[in-house]
Write an enzyme that holds these catalytic residues in place. Sequence first.
Site, PDB file in Angstrom:
ATOM      1  N   LYS A  99       1.057  -0.853  -0.254  1.00  0.00           N
ATOM      2  CA  LYS A  99      -0.473   0.070  -0.171  1.00  0.00           C
ATOM      3  C   LYS A  99       0.981   1.269  -0.068  1.00  0.00           C
ATOM      4  CE  LYS A  99      -3.518   2.697   2.161  1.00  0.00           C
ATOM      5  NZ  LYS A  99      -3.840   2.882   3.661  1.00  0.00           N
ATOM      6  N   GLY A 160      -8.116   9.150   9.731  1.00  0.00           N
ATOM      7  CA  GLY A 160      -8.449   9.290  10.780  1.00  0.00           C
ATOM      8  C   GLY A 160      -8.875  10.331  11.524  1.00  0.00           C
ATOM      9  N   ALA A 186      -9.268   5.876   3.855  1.00  0.00           N
ATOM     10  CA  ALA A 186      -9.274   7.026   4.854  1.00  0.00           C
ATOM     11  C   ALA A 186     -10.282   8.042   4.932  1.00  0.00           C
ATOM     12  CB  ALA A 186      -8.249   8.056   4.008  1.00  0.00           C
ATOM     13  N   GLY A 187     -11.080   8.054   6.356  1.00  0.00           N
ATOM     14  CA  GLY A 187     -12.280   9.088   5.881  1.00  0.00           C
ATOM     15  C   GLY A 187     -13.462   8.488   6.781  1.00  0.00           C
ATOM     16  N   ASN A 208      -9.868   2.085   9.632  1.00  0.00           N
ATOM     17  CA  ASN A 208      -9.008   1.457  10.412  1.00  0.00           C
ATOM     18  C   ASN A 208      -9.114   2.793  11.987  1.00  0.00           C
ATOM     19  OD1 ASN A 208      -5.242   1.686  11.417  1.00  0.00           O
ATOM     20  ND2 ASN A 208      -6.640   0.985  12.322  1.00  0.00           N
ATOM     21  N   THR A 209      -9.281   3.514  12.040  1.00  0.00           N
ATOM     22  CA  THR A 209      -9.486   4.486  12.735  1.00  0.00           C
ATOM     23  C   THR A 209     -10.712   3.889  13.311  1.00  0.00           C
ATOM     24  OG1 THR A 209      -8.080   5.864  12.814  1.00  0.00           O
ATOM     25  CG2 THR A 209      -9.694   6.905  13.463  1.00  0.00           C
TER      26      THR A 209
END
Length: 259
Positions: A99, A160, A186-187, A208-209
């Site tokens: 990645k 994040g 992301a986001g 993830n976050t």
Amino acid sequence: METLQIAGKTFESRLFVGTGKFASSDLMEAAVLASQSRMVTVALKRVEIGRVEEDDMISRITRHPEITLLPNTSGVRSAKEAILAAELAREALQTNWLKLEVHPDPRYLLPDPIETLRATEELVRRGFIVLPYVQADPVLCKHLEEAGAATVMPLGAPIGSNRGLKTREMIRIIIEQSRVPVVIDAGIGAPSQAAEAMEMGADAVLVNTAIAVAEDPVSMATAFRLAVEAGRMAFEAKLGSVRSEAEASSPFTSFLNLK
């Protein structure tokens, strides 16, 4: 539900997950297993070359052979640094999968489009399977596709931030034009946002976050799994058209004409 194909490899899950920000390795592993993800990312900056087998977090993933470990270059600031990190990852983890993240701005972590394209071109030439994290830029995504990227990974919002699909209109264009899988990265901060991305036609999402910082990461991972499955099923079932006027689902015509 159709399976996902990337670079000739089949993935039964369309939910990719990250390993950062978890309170412990135990919690991370439990959440990953609850998500049923088959693609899990790990930051190269935490990989100690020559001591990978001693890394608890990595070993928690590699002991599950059904999971593909995807090293990422988070923290690099240029194509040159990304290429070096990729070669170190290949040596340490014995994988060509990567990645690619190049973000020189430490505040917003937005990807550098020029350096990302340069790195992709060289890494593909060196035999890497490159999954680049990029701005939601349809033109850039086409250039990356032409350079040999295995997927494109446009952001929904800054890393994040949990702000959702702020770039949805550009993502729609990318999905429409792309001939490689589109992974929203992301986001994404809620299962409903993941479902929306899948309903739009995204091939996968990376989260993830939103999982790691939840009060109950394991339950949140399960929620994301179900949301991704539901969103993909809705896409494959073909959503109804959006109308500006009402249309009765049960017209009264026959009822009113009864004698």
